[in-house]
Design an enzyme around this catalytic site. Structure first.
Site, PDB file in Angstrom:
ATOM      1  CG  HIS A  76      -6.151   5.456  -0.134  1.00 49.23           C
ATOM      2  ND1 HIS A  76      -6.868   6.227  -1.044  1.00 49.23           N
ATOM      3  CD2 HIS A  76      -4.993   6.157   0.114  1.00 49.23           C
ATOM      4  CE1 HIS A  76      -6.190   7.334  -1.297  1.00 49.23           C
ATOM      5  NE2 HIS A  76      -5.064   7.308  -0.628  1.00 49.23           N
ATOM      6  CB  CYS A 106       0.074   5.613   0.215  1.00 49.89           C
ATOM      7  SG  CYS A 106      -0.216   5.820   1.984  1.00 49.89           S
ATOM      8  CG  ASP A 118      -0.213   4.113   5.380  1.00 48.94           C
ATOM      9  OD1 ASP A 118       0.255   5.263   5.330  1.00 48.94           O
ATOM     10  OD2 ASP A 118      -1.435   3.875   5.424  1.00 48.94           O
ATOM     11  CD  GLN A 130      -1.149   5.766  -2.867  1.00 43.63           C
ATOM     12  OE1 GLN A 130      -1.512   6.879  -2.571  1.00 43.63           O
ATOM     13  NE2 GLN A 130      -0.052   5.546  -3.584  1.00 43.63           N
ATOM     14  NE  ARG A 149      -3.565   8.495  -5.563  1.00 39.22           N
ATOM     15  CZ  ARG A 149      -3.986   9.036  -4.415  1.00 39.22           C
ATOM     16  NH1 ARG A 149      -3.145   9.154  -3.405  1.00 39.22           N
ATOM     17  NH2 ARG A 149      -5.237   9.427  -4.258  1.00 39.22           N
ATOM     18  NE  ARG A 207      -8.265  11.527   1.322  1.00 46.07           N
ATOM     19  CZ  ARG A 207      -6.928  11.493   1.265  1.00 46.07           C
ATOM     20  NH1 ARG A 207      -6.206  12.251   2.078  1.00 46.07           N
ATOM     21  NH2 ARG A 207      -6.309  10.709   0.418  1.00 46.07           N
TER      22      ARG A 207
END
Ligand code: CP
Ligand code: NVA
Length: 300
Positions: A131, A259, A219, A134, A287, A104
Site C-alpha cells: 500500500h 492507515c 493496522d 499510504q 493522503r 486497487r
C-alpha cells in the site's frame, strides 16, 4: 517513452520520494488557503476499485478536481472488468483515454500486468502485498511532526500485511529501524524481509518491541479479503493490541499511526486512537496532499 509507475515505494528513488513529500507540504498550504494551482488542467485519472475504499477514493478524486483535472470511478459492477474483460485489454483501452490509472485490487501481479500493458502511469491504490500511497502520507506526517525519519525507530504491531511490507520498503529507502511485532505464522513475506533485513527485525514480545519507539503503527488484523479469518485472528493477535500500557513502553513523545479504517478494541484501544499521541486524522488528510504531489510527478 515508457511511463513511470508507482507500484511499490521502490518504483521511485529516495530523492524522488522526498521531492514528492516536499511538494505535498506546499500543496497542503495551498489547500488550507484555498488557493489552488491547476497543474493538471484537463487531465483525467481512471480509478479502478476491486475492493472498498473511503480515503483512497476521495483523496484521489478530490485531488484531481483541485488540480484542475477529473477522476473517473470504475468498479467491477457496472464495467466490463467485472464481466471478465482481460486486464491487458482494459489497460490498453484506458491508456488511450486517460492520463493516469489507479488500481486497487487483490493480487499484486495484476497491477504489474496492468502496468506492463499501460502506456500511461499506473498507481497501486492497494494490493494484497503493498500500500505505497499510504506510506507517502505516513512519511509526510512524520516529516511535518518530527523532521527526518532517518535513524528513528518505528514499531509495527500485528499482521505482516500489505501495509507492513510498504513500511519495510520505507525503512530501507529512508534508513530507519523497523521492528515488526506479531504472532508466529503472520510474519511478513520472506522475500521482502530478505531485501530489507538491514533495517527490519522481528520481535515477538510486544513490550520489548515498543521500547524507545518514535512511532507505533498498526493496522486491522484481518485485511480486505480475509474476513472469514477474523475470529481466528482476533485470538491470535490479542496481545499485540496497541493500548495505553503498550504506548507507555515507547518514547514519551512517540506518535501513533494507523492507515484506517480502525477497529477499536481490536488492534487499537479507543483511548490510544483518540489520545494525544495519535496523529491518525492528519495522517488520513495527508493522503490528499501527498497523492496530489504524486499525480503531478507522474502526469505533469
Ligand atoms: N487507508 C486507506 O487506504 O483507506 P481506504 O481503504 O478507505 O481507502
Ligand atoms: N491492510 C488493510 C489496509 C486497508 C487500508 C487491508 O488491506 O484491508
Amino acid at each position: 517513452m515508457k511511463p513511470r509507475h508507482f507500484l511499490t515505494l521502490n518504483s521511485l528513488s529516495r530523492d524522488e520520494l522526498l521531492s514528492i513529500i516536499n511538494r505535498a507540504e506546499q500543496l497542503k498550504k495551498q489547500f488550507i488557503e484555498k488557493n489552488y494551482e491547476t497543474t493538471l488542467k484537463s487531465r483525467v485519472l481512471g480509478m479502478i476499485f476491486e475492493k472498498s475504499s473511503t480515503r483512497t477514493r476521495v483523496s484521489f478524486e478530490a485531488g484531481m478536481a483541485q488540480l484542475g483535472g477529473h477522476a473517473i470511478y470504475l468498479s467491477p459492477t457496472g464495467t466490463q472488468i467485472g464481466r471478465g474483460e482481460p486486464v491487458k485489454d482494459t489497460a490498453r483501452v484506458l491508456s488511450n483515454m486517460v492520463d493516469c490509472i489507479m488500481l486497487r485490487t487483490f493480487e499484486h501481479e495484476k497491477i504489474e500486468q496492468f502496468a506492463a500493458y499501460s502506456s500511461v502511469p499506473v498507481i497501486n491504490g492497494l494490493s494484497d502485498s503493498y500500500h505505497p500511497c499510504q506510506l507517502l502520507a505516513d512519511l509526510l506526517t512524520f516529516y511535518e511532526k518530527r523532521g527526518s525519519i532517518e535513524g528513528k525507530k518505528v514499531v509495527w504491531f500485528g499482521d505482516g500485511n500489505n501495509m507492513c511490507h510498504s513500511y519495510m520498503n520505507a525503512a530501507k529507502i529512508f534508513d530507519f529501524q523497523l521492528v515488526v511485532s506479531g504472532p508466529e505464522g503472520f510474519d511478513p513475506d520472506q522475500e521482502i524481509f530478505a531485501a530489507t533485513k538491514d533495517n527490519v527485525v522481528i520481535e515477538r514480545d510486544p513490550e520489548q518491541a515498543a521500547k524507545n519507539a518514535d512511532v507505533i503503527v498498526t493496522d486491522v488484523w484481518a485485511s480486505m479479503g480475509q474476513e472469514e479469518e477474523q475470529n481466528e485472528r482476533m485470538q491470535k493477535f490479542a496481545k499485540y493490541q496497541v493500548n495505553s500500557d503498550l504506548m507507555e513502553c515507547a518514547n514519551g513523545d512517540a506518535l501513533f499511526m494507523h492507515c484506517l479504517p480502525a477497529h477499536r478494541g481490536e488492534e487499537v484501544s479507543e483511548n490510544v486512537l483518540e489520545g494525544p499521541q495519535s496523529v491518525v486524522w492528519e495522517e488520513a488528510g495527508n493522503r490528499l496532499h501527498s497523492q496530489k504531489a504524486l499525480l503531478e510527478f507522474l502526469i505533469a
